[in-house]
Design a protein around this motif. Structure first.
Motif, PDB file in Angstrom:
ATOM      1  N   ASN A 101      -7.069   0.169  -6.109  1.00 36.79           N
ATOM      2  CA  ASN A 101      -7.886   0.337  -4.910  1.00 36.79           C
ATOM      3  C   ASN A 101      -7.958  -0.975  -4.126  1.00 36.79           C
ATOM      4  OD1 ASN A 101     -11.335   1.092  -4.138  1.00 36.79           O
ATOM      5  ND2 ASN A 101      -9.489   1.757  -3.092  1.00 36.79           N
ATOM      6  N   GLU A 102      -6.814  -1.409  -3.630  1.00 37.53           N
ATOM      7  CA  GLU A 102      -6.702  -2.619  -2.827  1.00 37.53           C
ATOM      8  C   GLU A 102      -5.731  -2.354  -1.685  1.00 37.53           C
ATOM      9  OE1 GLU A 102      -5.850  -6.133  -5.078  1.00 37.53           O
ATOM     10  OE2 GLU A 102      -7.224  -5.594  -6.709  1.00 37.53           O
ATOM     11  N   ALA A 103      -5.660  -3.295  -0.756  1.00 38.54           N
ATOM     12  CA  ALA A 103      -4.766  -3.141   0.392  1.00 38.54           C
ATOM     13  C   ALA A 103      -3.517  -3.993   0.200  1.00 38.54           C
ATOM     14  CB  ALA A 103      -5.475  -3.561   1.680  1.00 38.54           C
ATOM     15  N   VAL A 104      -2.394  -3.477   0.633  1.00 32.20           N
ATOM     16  CA  VAL A 104      -1.150  -4.239   0.626  1.00 32.20           C
ATOM     17  C   VAL A 104      -1.142  -5.157   1.848  1.00 32.20           C
ATOM     18  CG1 VAL A 104       1.361  -4.126   0.810  1.00 32.20           C
ATOM     19  CG2 VAL A 104       0.125  -2.454  -0.581  1.00 32.20           C
ATOM     20  N   VAL A 131       5.073  -6.917  -4.386  1.00 31.29           N
ATOM     21  CA  VAL A 131       4.072  -6.513  -3.404  1.00 31.29           C
ATOM     22  C   VAL A 131       2.832  -7.360  -3.648  1.00 31.29           C
ATOM     23  CG1 VAL A 131       2.474  -4.665  -2.763  1.00 31.29           C
ATOM     24  CG2 VAL A 131       4.891  -4.152  -3.067  1.00 31.29           C
ATOM     25  N   VAL A 132       2.228  -7.865  -2.571  1.00 30.74           N
ATOM     26  CA  VAL A 132       1.028  -8.688  -2.685  1.00 30.74           C
ATOM     27  C   VAL A 132      -0.146  -7.935  -2.083  1.00 30.74           C
ATOM     28  CG1 VAL A 132      -0.056 -10.904  -2.143  1.00 30.74           C
ATOM     29  CG2 VAL A 132       2.424 -10.778  -2.494  1.00 30.74           C
ATOM     30  N   THR A 133      -1.270  -7.903  -2.809  1.00 28.22           N
ATOM     31  CA  THR A 133      -2.462  -7.203  -2.333  1.00 28.22           C
ATOM     32  C   THR A 133      -3.455  -8.195  -1.729  1.00 28.22           C
ATOM     33  OG1 THR A 133      -3.731  -7.367  -4.384  1.00 28.22           O
ATOM     34  CG2 THR A 133      -2.137  -5.563  -4.200  1.00 28.22           C
ATOM     35  N   ASP A 134      -4.525  -7.666  -1.138  1.00 31.82           N
ATOM     36  CA  ASP A 134      -5.497  -8.538  -0.475  1.00 31.82           C
ATOM     37  C   ASP A 134      -6.294  -9.389  -1.449  1.00 31.82           C
ATOM     38  OD1 ASP A 134      -6.793  -6.375  -1.518  1.00 31.82           O
ATOM     39  OD2 ASP A 134      -7.971  -5.919   0.268  1.00 31.82           O
ATOM     40  N   LEU A 191       2.524  -7.600  -7.481  1.00 30.10           N
ATOM     41  CA  LEU A 191       3.030  -6.486  -8.275  1.00 30.10           C
ATOM     42  C   LEU A 191       4.551  -6.438  -8.184  1.00 30.10           C
ATOM     43  CD1 LEU A 191       0.502  -3.766  -7.030  1.00 30.10           C
ATOM     44  CD2 LEU A 191       0.282  -5.240  -9.047  1.00 30.10           C
ATOM     45  N   ALA A 192       5.207  -6.639  -9.315  1.00 33.00           N
ATOM     46  CA  ALA A 192       6.662  -6.543  -9.349  1.00 33.00           C
ATOM     47  C   ALA A 192       7.071  -5.073  -9.400  1.00 33.00           C
ATOM     48  CB  ALA A 192       7.210  -7.294 -10.558  1.00 33.00           C
ATOM     49  N   TYR A 193       8.243  -4.776  -8.869  1.00 35.47           N
ATOM     50  CA  TYR A 193       8.707  -3.394  -8.884  1.00 35.47           C
ATOM     51  C   TYR A 193      10.222  -3.326  -9.014  1.00 35.47           C
ATOM     52  CZ  TYR A 193       9.890  -4.264  -3.952  1.00 35.47           C
ATOM     53  OH  TYR A 193      10.418  -4.782  -2.792  1.00 35.47           O
ATOM     54  N   ASP A 194      10.695  -2.214  -9.531  1.00 41.83           N
ATOM     55  CA  ASP A 194      12.112  -1.879  -9.499  1.00 41.83           C
ATOM     56  C   ASP A 194      12.411  -1.042  -8.257  1.00 41.83           C
ATOM     57  OD1 ASP A 194      12.851  -3.047 -12.070  1.00 41.83           O
ATOM     58  OD2 ASP A 194      11.688  -1.409 -12.968  1.00 41.83           O
TER      59      ASP A 194
END
Length: 362
Positions: free
Chosen positions: A122-125, A135-138, A143-146
């Motif tokens: 429950n955060e904003a990108v 991906v970095v949140t507020d 968050l790493a992703y494939d």
């Protein structure tokens, strides 16, 4: 207008759950290898994978992706990132603005649609790093992703219309259903007043992408209907400002709408886009400048509408963004919803060069 009452818990939640879980197969299959694509259409066993998948956005598109991936994959880490807790059933905004449904018909809780096996952050990108696959949140989380699915929706850029103030929707004859449930309800109040008093009603859409290209057309019909029901159609002049040479991109639909508009006395001005508006004086300006009536003054860049105008239904310009950062240079795929006129925007975000499809990690 009397309408049969259907409990929101049945009509809304059930329909949305079917919608969020039952579409988007063709779009998501593009992100999976051949085995997973076949699984999505043949209902075979879930694909085993250790892939880490991040979904930016928890609206209709993000939830649809989360539901499909949760049922088609096993072993995957799926994280959906969205700060808003309320889910808006945006196709319902038109019904609220038409006085057919109450405002709360379009509002439910996002948590109701998050499937088992999907983590909802429950955060904003605030930042996407397609080179580093993060991906970095507020809050600063990285968050790493494939695989990344961008489903952040479109920004409502009301600021592109000079003089437009979304806070004034519902006042001075201004309506717009896109801003949210409250704006839709306020738009209905403005339309109801217009239907009682008559006047000149302007309807239009932006020249670029938008949530629902049919909504302005539909709302013109709705306004005409309310005027007729109250016996005031003869007191009103309805004008639809088409942004292009056609009323709609599908020829057969465009022709049908043209015929119906002609039958109902709705005037059409092609290749007209709202550029600015003086809400206090109810004076709009369009591109290109046009003589709207004998009481119109013209300058080289804009036109003044006669003071009889009492109703203006406007749609904002839209574009894909993440927390204020324009997402230019990336390839976007519009996956049209089959149960809604609103398009979902999904993207497999990489660098500017779109790579070949990669297999899911074992």
């Amino acid at each position: 207008m009397n309408q049969p009452h259907i409990p929101a818990s049945i009509s809304c939640a059930t329909g949305r759950r079917r919608f969020l879980g039952g579409i988007g197969v063709s779009s998501l299959a593009a992100l999976l290898p051949a085995e997973a694509a076949r699984a999505s259409t043949q209902a075979t066993a879930p694909v085993k994978t250790s892939a880490r998948i991040v979904i930016a956005g928890g609206g209709a598109a993000g939830l649809t992706a989360a539901n499909k991936l949760a049922t088609q994959l096993t072993g995957a880490t799926i994280i959906m990132v969205d700060r808003r807790k309320e889910h808006y059933y945006q196709p319902g905004f038109t019904l609220v603005a038409a006085g057919i449904k109450p405002q709360d018909y379009t509002v439910s809780q996002t948590s109701s649609y998050v499937p088992n096996g999907v983590e909802w952050l429950n955060e904003a990108v605030v930042e996407l790093d397609p080179v580093g696959n993060k991906v970095v949140t507020d809050s600063g989380k990285r968050l790493a992703y494939d695989f990344l699915i961008v489903a952040t929706g479109l920004e409502l850029n009301y600021g592109a219309i000079e003089g437009m103030d979304a806070a004034l929707i519902g006042q001075n004859g201004l309506g717009s259903i896109y801003h949210g449930p409250q704006a839709a309800a306020d738009t209905w109040k403005a339309l109801s007043t217009f239907a009682d008093q008559g006047g000149i009603g302007l309807f239009g859409r932006p020249s670029g992408e938008m949530k629902c290209a049919g909504a302005p057309l539909k709302y013109t019909f709705i306004s005409d209907d309310h005027l007729r029901r109250r016996g005031n159609r003869g007191k009103a002049e309805l004008i639809y400002m088409a942004h292009a040479k056609s009323l709609f991109s599908v020829p057969i639909v465009a022709e049908k709408v043209r015929m119906l508009y002609q039958d109902r006395g709705v005037k059409v001005r092609h290749e007209h886009v709202l550029q600015s508006i003086d809400l206090g004086r109810k004076v709009p300006a369009t591109r290109p400048p046009t003589v709207w009536s004998s009481r119109t003054t013209i300058s080289s860049t804009w036109c003044r509408r006669c003071e009889r105008r009492r109703w203006c239904a406007t749609a904002p310009c839209l574009g894909p963004r993440v927390s204020g950062r324009p997402m230019a240079g990336w390839r976007w795929t519009a996956a049209r919803c089959v149960t809604s006129a609103s398009p979902m925007y999904l993207a497999s975000v990489t660098s500017r060069a779109c790579p070949r499809a990669r297999p899911l990690p074992a």
